[in-house]
Design an enzyme around this catalytic site. Structure first.
Site, PDB file in Angstrom:
ATOM      1  N   ILE A   1      31.210 -10.375  28.904  1.00 29.53           N
ATOM      2  CA  ILE A   1      29.919  -9.825  28.426  1.00 29.53           C
ATOM      3  C   ILE A   1      28.591 -10.688  28.198  1.00 29.53           C
ATOM      4  O   ILE A   1      27.538 -10.663  28.584  1.00 29.53           O
ATOM      5  CB  ILE A   1      30.069  -8.650  27.260  1.00 29.53           C
TER       6      ILE A   1
ATOM      7  N   ASP B   1      28.987 -21.239  23.049  1.00 34.40           N
ATOM      8  CA  ASP B   1      30.545 -20.921  23.308  1.00 34.40           C
ATOM      9  C   ASP B   1      31.405 -22.024  22.743  1.00 34.40           C
ATOM     10  O   ASP B   1      31.136 -23.098  22.674  1.00 34.40           O
ATOM     11  CB  ASP B   1      30.857 -20.309  24.701  1.00 34.40           C
TER      12      ASP B   1
ATOM     13  N   ASP C   1      31.375 -23.203  17.646  1.00 41.32           N
ATOM     14  CA  ASP C   1      32.353 -22.214  16.986  1.00 41.32           C
ATOM     15  C   ASP C   1      31.654 -21.323  15.875  1.00 41.32           C
ATOM     16  O   ASP C   1      31.080 -21.959  14.936  1.00 41.32           O
ATOM     17  CB  ASP C   1      33.604 -23.018  16.441  1.00 41.32           C
TER      18      ASP C   1
ATOM     19  N   TYR D   1      40.389  -5.970  14.069  1.00 43.01           N
ATOM     20  CA  TYR D   1      39.184  -5.865  15.079  1.00 43.01           C
ATOM     21  C   TYR D   1      38.527  -4.393  14.873  1.00 43.01           C
ATOM     22  O   TYR D   1      37.283  -4.460  14.755  1.00 43.01           O
ATOM     23  CB  TYR D   1      40.066  -5.543  16.755  1.00 43.01           C
TER      24      TYR D   1
ATOM     25  N   LYS E   1      34.374  -4.622  13.644  1.00 43.14           N
ATOM     26  CA  LYS E   1      33.450  -4.053  14.336  1.00 43.14           C
ATOM     27  C   LYS E   1      32.963  -2.844  13.616  1.00 43.14           C
ATOM     28  O   LYS E   1      31.650  -2.703  13.758  1.00 43.14           O
ATOM     29  CB  LYS E   1      34.047  -3.288  15.904  1.00 43.14           C
TER      30      LYS E   1
ATOM     31  N   VAL F   1      35.878  -2.810  28.978  1.00 44.27           N
ATOM     32  CA  VAL F   1      35.081  -3.541  29.890  1.00 44.27           C
ATOM     33  C   VAL F   1      35.977  -4.632  30.756  1.00 44.27           C
ATOM     34  O   VAL F   1      36.527  -5.232  30.053  1.00 44.27           O
ATOM     35  CB  VAL F   1      33.671  -4.259  29.542  1.00 44.27           C
TER      36      VAL F   1
ATOM     37  N   THR G   1      36.995  -7.941  31.523  1.00 42.10           N
ATOM     38  CA  THR G   1      36.519  -9.350  31.124  1.00 42.10           C
ATOM     39  C   THR G   1      37.845  -9.971  30.689  1.00 42.10           C
ATOM     40  O   THR G   1      38.800  -9.360  30.989  1.00 42.10           O
ATOM     41  CB  THR G   1      35.774  -9.364  29.818  1.00 42.10           C
ATOM     42  N   GLY G   2      37.893 -11.105  30.237  1.00 38.89           N
ATOM     43  CA  GLY G   2      39.230 -12.070  29.952  1.00 38.89           C
ATOM     44  C   GLY G   2      39.649 -11.912  28.651  1.00 38.89           C
ATOM     45  O   GLY G   2      40.404 -12.666  28.165  1.00 38.89           O
TER      46      GLY G   2
HETATM   47  P1  NAD Z   1      35.633 -12.614  26.713  1.00 35.32           P
HETATM   48  O1  NAD Z   1      37.004 -13.170  26.321  1.00 35.32           O
HETATM   49  O2  NAD Z   1      35.317 -12.425  28.172  1.00 35.32           O
HETATM   50  O3  NAD Z   1      34.289 -13.638  26.121  1.00 35.32           O
HETATM   51  C1  NAD Z   1      34.223 -13.889  25.029  1.00 35.32           C
HETATM   52  C2  NAD Z   1      33.702 -15.120  24.701  1.00 35.32           C
HETATM   53  O4  NAD Z   1      33.664 -15.477  23.126  1.00 35.32           O
HETATM   54  C3  NAD Z   1      34.720 -16.161  25.353  1.00 35.32           C
HETATM   55  O5  NAD Z   1      33.780 -17.135  25.988  1.00 35.32           O
HETATM   56  C4  NAD Z   1      35.090 -17.109  24.014  1.00 35.32           C
HETATM   57  O6  NAD Z   1      35.396 -18.525  24.451  1.00 35.32           O
HETATM   58  C5  NAD Z   1      33.962 -16.891  23.154  1.00 35.32           C
HETATM   59  N1  NAD Z   1      34.720 -17.092  21.861  1.00 35.32           N
HETATM   60  C6  NAD Z   1      35.842 -16.818  21.118  1.00 35.32           C
HETATM   61  N2  NAD Z   1      35.758 -17.014  20.049  1.00 35.32           N
HETATM   62  C7  NAD Z   1      34.838 -17.898  19.628  1.00 35.32           C
HETATM   63  C8  NAD Z   1      34.172 -18.693  18.424  1.00 35.32           C
HETATM   64  N3  NAD Z   1      34.945 -18.927  17.557  1.00 35.32           N
HETATM   65  N4  NAD Z   1      33.060 -19.320  18.640  1.00 35.32           N
HETATM   66  C9  NAD Z   1      32.388 -19.162  19.731  1.00 35.32           C
HETATM   67  N5  NAD Z   1      32.715 -18.316  20.909  1.00 35.32           N
HETATM   68  C10 NAD Z   1      33.830 -17.860  20.729  1.00 35.32           C
HETATM   69  O7  NAD Z   1      35.484 -11.132  26.218  1.00 35.32           O
HETATM   70  P2  NAD Z   1      34.360 -10.021  26.297  1.00 35.32           P
HETATM   71  O8  NAD Z   1      35.028  -8.645  26.846  1.00 35.32           O
HETATM   72  O9  NAD Z   1      33.255 -10.473  27.250  1.00 35.32           O
HETATM   73  O10 NAD Z   1      33.926  -9.806  24.802  1.00 35.32           O
HETATM   74  C11 NAD Z   1      32.698 -10.021  24.196  1.00 35.32           C
HETATM   75  C12 NAD Z   1      32.351  -9.089  23.226  1.00 35.32           C
HETATM   76  O11 NAD Z   1      32.348  -7.759  23.676  1.00 35.32           O
HETATM   77  C13 NAD Z   1      33.280  -9.260  22.143  1.00 35.32           C
HETATM   78  O12 NAD Z   1      32.713  -9.243  20.697  1.00 35.32           O
HETATM   79  C14 NAD Z   1      34.310  -8.055  22.216  1.00 35.32           C
HETATM   80  O13 NAD Z   1      34.589  -7.603  21.220  1.00 35.32           O
HETATM   81  C15 NAD Z   1      33.292  -7.020  22.730  1.00 35.32           C
HETATM   82  N6  NAD Z   1      34.024  -5.862  23.296  1.00 35.32           N
HETATM   83  C16 NAD Z   1      34.756  -5.935  24.600  1.00 35.32           C
HETATM   84  C17 NAD Z   1      35.216  -5.000  25.093  1.00 35.32           C
HETATM   85  C18 NAD Z   1      36.070  -5.332  26.386  1.00 35.32           C
HETATM   86  O14 NAD Z   1      36.597  -4.386  26.957  1.00 35.32           O
HETATM   87  N7  NAD Z   1      36.117  -6.189  27.187  1.00 35.32           N
HETATM   88  C19 NAD Z   1      34.884  -3.451  24.484  1.00 35.32           C
HETATM   89  C20 NAD Z   1      34.090  -3.535  23.422  1.00 35.32           C
HETATM   90  C21 NAD Z   1      33.608  -4.626  22.767  1.00 35.32           C
END
Ligand code: NAD
Length: 255
Positions: free
Chosen positions: A18, A37, A63, A157, A161, A190, A192-193
């Site tokens: 995202i 990141d 971080d 989590y 949130k 969503v 993603t990884g």
């Molecule tokens: P993702 O793993 O693809 O991306 C998360 C990013 O955060 C990664 O690039 C990771 O390296 C970075 N990260 C992790 N720890 C970190 C730190 N300490 N400092 C800096 N960067 C850090 O996951 P995503 O699905 O894109 O998630 C993005 C956001 O969306 C998150 O907050 C997640 O909780 C939220 N979210 C995701 C979903 C889903 O289903 N994917 C649903 C609801 C909410």
């Protein structure tokens, strides 16, 4: 004319999922973007993607749990581009466990990244936005901010949130009169990884598939579908919106 021309944006978690989609979309709309990141190479590669498409970006290793690093991120963004006027906090991790089985360490890890990390970025963004005299903050929450039904997701989590949503509302209330808006964008599942990056196991992938099946639209969302909403919340198109929880969840929270 881009919808964010002249804006300076910070996107955390910008290397992946995202956050990456938000960084690309924001840059396409004319903002200068600091892609932050903990995964430096990932941030660098998104930055190169933006620049090769004609946009303006820097990659920043950060971080979000570490206040000195967060302060450094905002200082670098400000000295490179000017005061920060847009923030997306997408850095996050997930864990899956029942509350009674959750170690303190696991709870703390998830709270540190998702809640404390969001607080630190919002805090430092506010300093810059107050100098600029305006700003828009989009925190990435989750349906987990309000729904307890997806019970495989761990307590850290859910609590993080829920905390992100309430933090966002507080910021909206405290800074509205200063021209700073804050909204919490809450995605459903969503693609993603995040599952693999978290406690990656086949079991968790199955959990995600089950979550996605519970979506009325019958599918998981795409990162670009979340980024489109983030863009709207950052732009003047949402100028009378602040303190809102905005769901982009395929109807997940309606059932
Ligand atoms: P993702 O793993 O693809 O991306 C998360 C990013 O955060 C990664 O690039 C990771 O390296 C970075 N990260 C992790 N720890 C970190 C730190 N300490 N400092 C800096 N960067 C850090 O996951 P995503 O699905 O894109 O998630 C993005 C956001 O969306 C998150 O907050 C997640 O909780 C939220 N979210 C995701 C979903 C889903 O289903 N994917 C649903 C609801 C909410």
């Amino acid at each position: 004319m881009g919808r964010l021309d002249g804006s300076v944006a910070v996107v955390t978690g910008g290397a992946s999922g995202i956050g990456r989609a938000c960084a690309l979309a924001i840059a396409r709309e004319g903002a200068s973007v600091a892609v932050a990141d903990i995964e430096e190479h990932g941030a660098q590669s998104v930055c190169e993607e933006i620049v090769s498409a004609g946009g303006v970006a820097i990659a920043v290793s950060c971080d979000v749990r570490d206040e000195a690093q967060v302060a450094g991120l905002f200082s670098l963004a400000t000295t490179t581009f000017g005061e920060v006027t847009s923030l997306v906090t997408s850095a996050g991790i997930v864990s899956f466990e029942q509350t009674g089985d959750c170690d303190l360490e696991d709870w703390q890890r998830v709270i540190d990244v998702n809640l404390t990390g969001t607080f630190l970025c919002v805090k430092h963004a506010l300093a810059s936005m107050q100098v600029a005299g305006s700003g828009s903050i989009v925190t990435i929450g989750s349906v987990s901010a309000v729904v307890a039904g997806n019970t495989d997701v761990g307590p850290g989590y859910k609590a993080a949130k829920g905390g992100v949503l309430q933090l966002t509302r507080l910021v909206a209330a405290q800074y509205g009169a200063k021209g700073i808006r804050a909204n919490c964008l809450c995605p459903g599942p969503v693609d993603t990884g995040i599952i693999e990056a978290g406690q990656g196991s086949q079991e968790n992938a199955t959990t995600f598939a089950r979550l996605a099946q519970g979506v009325p639209m019958g599918r998981a969302g795409r990162p670009d579908e979340i980024a489109a909403v983030a863009l709207f919340l950052l732009s003047s198109e949402s100028s009378y919106m602040t303190g809102s929880a905005v769901f982009a969840d395929g109807g997940y929270t309606t059932v």
